[in-house]
Design an enzyme around this catalytic site. Sequence first.
Site, mmCIF file in Angstrom:
data_model
loop_
_atom_site.group_PDB
_atom_site.id
_atom_site.type_symbol
_atom_site.label_atom_id
_atom_site.label_comp_id
_atom_site.label_asym_id
_atom_site.label_seq_id
_atom_site.Cartn_x
_atom_site.Cartn_y
_atom_site.Cartn_z
ATOM 1 N N SER A 1 0.671 -1.322 -0.062
ATOM 2 C CA SER A 1 0.107 -0.161 -0.044
ATOM 3 C C SER A 1 0.790 1.477 0.072
ATOM 4 O O SER A 1 0.237 2.453 -0.202
ATOM 5 C CB SER A 1 -1.019 -0.049 1.060
ATOM 6 O OG SER A 1 -1.960 -0.670 0.902
ATOM 7 N N TYR B 1 -11.076 1.705 5.549
ATOM 8 C CA TYR B 1 -10.046 1.599 4.359
ATOM 9 C C TYR B 1 -10.660 0.459 3.253
ATOM 10 O O TYR B 1 -11.143 -0.443 3.812
ATOM 11 C CB TYR B 1 -8.875 0.723 5.240
ATOM 12 C CG TYR B 1 -7.652 0.842 4.176
ATOM 13 C CD1 TYR B 1 -6.642 1.794 4.542
ATOM 14 C CD2 TYR B 1 -7.253 0.022 3.279
ATOM 15 C CE1 TYR B 1 -5.570 1.765 3.687
ATOM 16 C CE2 TYR B 1 -6.141 0.065 2.266
ATOM 17 C CZ TYR B 1 -5.361 0.992 2.787
ATOM 18 O OH TYR B 1 -3.933 1.228 1.979
ATOM 19 N N SER B 2 -10.414 0.928 2.027
ATOM 20 C CA SER B 2 -11.083 0.240 0.863
ATOM 21 C C SER B 2 -9.905 0.314 -0.168
ATOM 22 O O SER B 2 -9.832 1.389 -0.687
ATOM 23 C CB SER B 2 -12.322 0.628 0.611
ATOM 24 O OG SER B 2 -12.800 0.136 -0.530
ATOM 25 N N ASN B 3 -9.559 -0.851 -0.676
ATOM 26 C CA ASN B 3 -8.537 -0.613 -1.873
ATOM 27 C C ASN B 3 -9.325 -0.442 -3.075
ATOM 28 O O ASN B 3 -8.692 0.110 -4.063
ATOM 29 C CB ASN B 3 -7.867 -2.278 -1.780
ATOM 30 C CG ASN B 3 -6.842 -2.500 -0.764
ATOM 31 O OD1 ASN B 3 -5.786 -1.681 -0.809
ATOM 32 N ND2 ASN B 3 -7.195 -3.122 0.071
ATOM 33 N N THR C 1 2.228 2.468 5.093
ATOM 34 C CA THR C 1 2.462 1.093 5.358
ATOM 35 C C THR C 1 1.740 0.120 4.584
ATOM 36 O O THR C 1 0.891 0.482 3.894
ATOM 37 C CB THR C 1 2.609 0.698 6.698
ATOM 38 O OG1 THR C 1 1.201 0.872 7.344
ATOM 39 C CG2 THR C 1 3.222 1.337 7.706
ATOM 40 N N GLY C 2 2.269 -1.070 4.418
ATOM 41 C CA GLY C 2 1.619 -2.141 3.383
ATOM 42 C C GLY C 2 2.519 -3.179 3.312
ATOM 43 O O GLY C 2 3.379 -3.524 3.919
#
Length: 419
Positions: free
Chosen positions: A110, A214-216, A351-352
């Site tokens: 991310s 949170y939504s990709n 972060t991801g």
Amino acid sequence: MNIVRNARGTGGGRRVGSRRVAAALAGAVLAALAPVAAMPAASAVPAASAVPAAAGPGAELRALVERGGSTAALGELRENGRRVWREAAGVTDLESKRPARADGRFRIGSVTKTFVSTVVLQLVDEGRLRLDDPVERHLPGVVPDGGAISVRQLLNHTSGLYDYLDDPRYFFHDDASLRTFLAEGRWADHPPAELIGVGVRGTPYFPPGQGWHYSNTNYVLLGEVVREVTGRSWQSEVERRIVRPLHLDDTVFPRSSPDVPGPHAHGYARLPEGPADITLINPTVGGAAGNGISTAADLGRFHAALFGGRLLSAARLEEMTTAVPAPMIGAHYGLGLIRYDLPCGAVWGHTGGVPGYSTVLLGPADGTRQFALSFNALAGAETDATDAAVHAFVERAACGPKASVPSASTVNPALRELR
């Protein structure tokens, strides 16, 4: 230790990830990974500069391998435009046991979102779109009720749109589905239209602007907005506007290639017979939400350029750092940026990760300090030890030698796995 090899499978199964993919792409630092019985001893690579190791969080980085169950970890710290510390620990892969390289490449998950957000804000600076434009203006008919969802709400995750990675088709959840993923699912292509379709057909979390989740799906949509406005893919625009001007020579945003080009540590997932090499994966499952590959050095330079005013106007950077509460991760979220509040002050970045790779990129908003961390966590073998190790690394890198070292029971919830 037996290792399930990284041989290519055939077919196009639809299971392409894990609950850890959802958590990783969601931007939280991945949770702790249990030490493996036959884990090789940590093998620290000497810092690349002449600065003594005491200048950086080397002990905290090594703890990710020694106690946190990662096969490799690498990090870099920059101050006032120069590298003051760089180190690696662990091994490149569990077969050769070659020492991990501090200049190695890794999947950034991310952190890709910050690159995409920067491009969108550059287009705002150029007058080619506005943050309060409805999605419907740029992607007509794509999002139900798209007239009520703004570009800004996609950027800061207040759209309410369902995260396609919450769909069980996109993660492995047990040994059987992991085996299917390793043999077939990880090679499958997932075009943006498919991912967006899953996201917009899912039940919204709340009406637009009335919550945070949170939504990709938001960032896959933003990638398509960039294509509509510029006539070029989001990858082409990131490369043209950021990667090439900043000479981020080890940073790529692949289309569908499963490879990690150049030197890199391998990623692994847990199976009863031993770790399964999960390094190769078709990155289309992440798309504009998380498909990037980079190095600690490149990420630090990008962060410095962004907060140093080289990529955006002061007005756009101010909007980028205008954050809303993000209770899901115990932090605040701006426009493609997370704000973590530490004892020594706030740090900004993202972060991801993807299975086998976890990334941290943070620094204060004045642009004087940047630190990047990548660690290779054994997906499916979680423990609080890595939570504590990551938190300790972040506090030491951000706050210096006087930083408090947390126990596993006192880890900031913002640095824990979302799911």
